[in-house]
Design a protein around this motif. Structure first.
Motif, mmCIF file in Angstrom:
data_model
loop_
_atom_site.group_PDB
_atom_site.id
_atom_site.type_symbol
_atom_site.label_atom_id
_atom_site.label_comp_id
_atom_site.label_asym_id
_atom_site.label_seq_id
_atom_site.Cartn_x
_atom_site.Cartn_y
_atom_site.Cartn_z
ATOM 1 N N UNK A 1 0.860 -1.182 0.000
ATOM 2 C CA UNK A 1 0.000 0.000 0.000
ATOM 3 C C UNK A 1 0.894 1.230 0.000
ATOM 4 N N UNK A 2 0.802 2.000 -1.067
ATOM 5 C CA UNK A 2 1.559 3.245 -1.195
ATOM 6 C C UNK A 2 0.655 4.372 -0.723
ATOM 7 N N UNK A 3 1.035 5.001 0.381
ATOM 8 C CA UNK A 3 0.211 6.024 1.018
ATOM 9 C C UNK A 3 0.903 7.370 0.876
ATOM 10 N N UNK A 4 0.164 8.350 0.370
ATOM 11 C CA UNK A 4 0.693 9.707 0.198
ATOM 12 C C UNK A 4 -0.031 10.649 1.143
ATOM 13 N N UNK B 1 3.571 13.313 8.606
ATOM 14 C CA UNK B 1 3.773 11.897 8.291
ATOM 15 C C UNK B 1 2.809 11.033 9.104
ATOM 16 N N UNK B 2 2.348 11.552 10.232
ATOM 17 C CA UNK B 2 1.396 10.811 11.063
ATOM 18 C C UNK B 2 0.114 10.486 10.304
ATOM 19 N N UNK B 3 -0.284 11.364 9.380
ATOM 20 C CA UNK B 3 -1.484 11.105 8.582
ATOM 21 C C UNK B 3 -1.306 9.850 7.731
ATOM 22 N N UNK B 4 -0.083 9.618 7.252
ATOM 23 C CA UNK B 4 0.191 8.404 6.478
ATOM 24 C C UNK B 4 0.054 7.162 7.366
ATOM 25 N N UNK B 5 0.594 7.244 8.578
ATOM 26 C CA UNK B 5 0.511 6.099 9.478
ATOM 27 C C UNK B 5 -0.930 5.841 9.934
ATOM 28 N N UNK C 1 7.629 -0.590 4.830
ATOM 29 C CA UNK C 1 8.601 -1.044 3.844
ATOM 30 C C UNK C 1 9.531 0.092 3.433
ATOM 31 N N UNK C 2 8.979 1.291 3.273
ATOM 32 C CA UNK C 2 9.781 2.421 2.824
ATOM 33 C C UNK C 2 9.094 3.725 3.226
ATOM 34 N N UNK C 3 9.889 4.743 3.510
ATOM 35 C CA UNK C 3 9.391 6.083 3.815
ATOM 36 C C UNK C 3 10.185 7.070 2.964
ATOM 37 N N UNK C 4 9.499 7.984 2.318
ATOM 38 C CA UNK C 4 10.187 8.971 1.499
ATOM 39 C C UNK C 4 9.487 10.309 1.558
ATOM 40 N N UNK C 5 10.196 11.326 1.146
ATOM 41 C CA UNK C 5 9.591 12.641 1.119
ATOM 42 C C UNK C 5 10.495 13.648 0.449
ATOM 43 N N UNK C 6 9.906 14.738 0.034
ATOM 44 C CA UNK C 6 10.666 15.826 -0.569
ATOM 45 C C UNK C 6 9.876 17.118 -0.444
ATOM 46 N N UNK C 7 10.568 18.204 -0.700
ATOM 47 C CA UNK C 7 9.948 19.523 -0.671
ATOM 48 C C UNK C 7 10.425 20.284 -1.903
ATOM 49 N N UNK C 8 9.503 20.958 -2.567
ATOM 50 C CA UNK C 8 9.854 21.705 -3.773
ATOM 51 C C UNK C 8 9.410 23.159 -3.588
ATOM 52 N N UNK D 1 6.358 26.285 -0.442
ATOM 53 C CA UNK D 1 6.916 25.006 -0.895
ATOM 54 C C UNK D 1 5.812 23.961 -0.933
ATOM 55 N N UNK D 2 5.939 23.087 -1.898
ATOM 56 C CA UNK D 2 5.074 21.913 -1.999
ATOM 57 C C UNK D 2 5.774 20.784 -1.262
ATOM 58 N N UNK D 3 5.050 20.094 -0.401
ATOM 59 C CA UNK D 3 5.625 19.025 0.413
ATOM 60 C C UNK D 3 5.015 17.699 -0.025
ATOM 61 N N UNK D 4 5.878 16.714 -0.240
ATOM 62 C CA UNK D 4 5.447 15.385 -0.674
ATOM 63 C C UNK D 4 5.968 14.348 0.315
ATOM 64 N N UNK D 5 5.078 13.475 0.795
ATOM 65 C CA UNK D 5 5.466 12.391 1.713
ATOM 66 C C UNK D 5 4.820 11.092 1.240
ATOM 67 N N UNK D 6 5.580 10.010 1.317
ATOM 68 C CA UNK D 6 5.058 8.704 0.924
ATOM 69 C C UNK D 6 5.531 7.650 1.920
#
Length: 97
Positions: free
Chosen positions: A33-36, A44-48, A63-70, A84-89
């Motif tokens: 399950x890929x959660x954004x 990140x708590x919203x993903x959990x 399995x994996x945690x990632x994120x970035x900011x643009x 900035x746009x924030x991306x978390x997965x």
């Protein structure tokens, strides 16, 4: 004329508060399950929390945690905007899958 703009802003705010997910198949053939949980309004708590909703009492393994900011900057007549746009997965596998 302002009504469409106000409705669009309200819709964007409602969508910004939601973590989204999609099921993909991992390399081992088992579901993941890929959660954004993108946006500055979420953490990140919203993903959990979403992972807990998906997997329920069985629980899950991360399995994996990632994120970035643009960052973004743009100018309009008489105004300057930045932020900035924030991306978390978070990628999880439900226990028992």
């Amino acid at each position: 004329m302002r009504t469409p703009l106000i409705l669009a802003a309200c819709a964007a705010l409602m969508l910004a508060g939601c973590a989204t997910s999609r099921t993909i198949i991992g390399q081992d053939g088992r579901p993941l399950h890929k959660i954004s949980c993108d946006g500055s309004a979420l953490t990140i708590d919203a993903c959990y929390e979403k992972a807990g909703e998906i997997c329920g009492s069985a629980g899950y393994s991360v399995i994996n945690v990632g994120g970035s900011s643009r960052p973004y900057f743009y100018a309009a007549p008489g105004a300057f905007y930045s932020g900035s746009d924030v991306f978390r997965t978070v990628m999880v596998r439900c226990n028992g899958d």
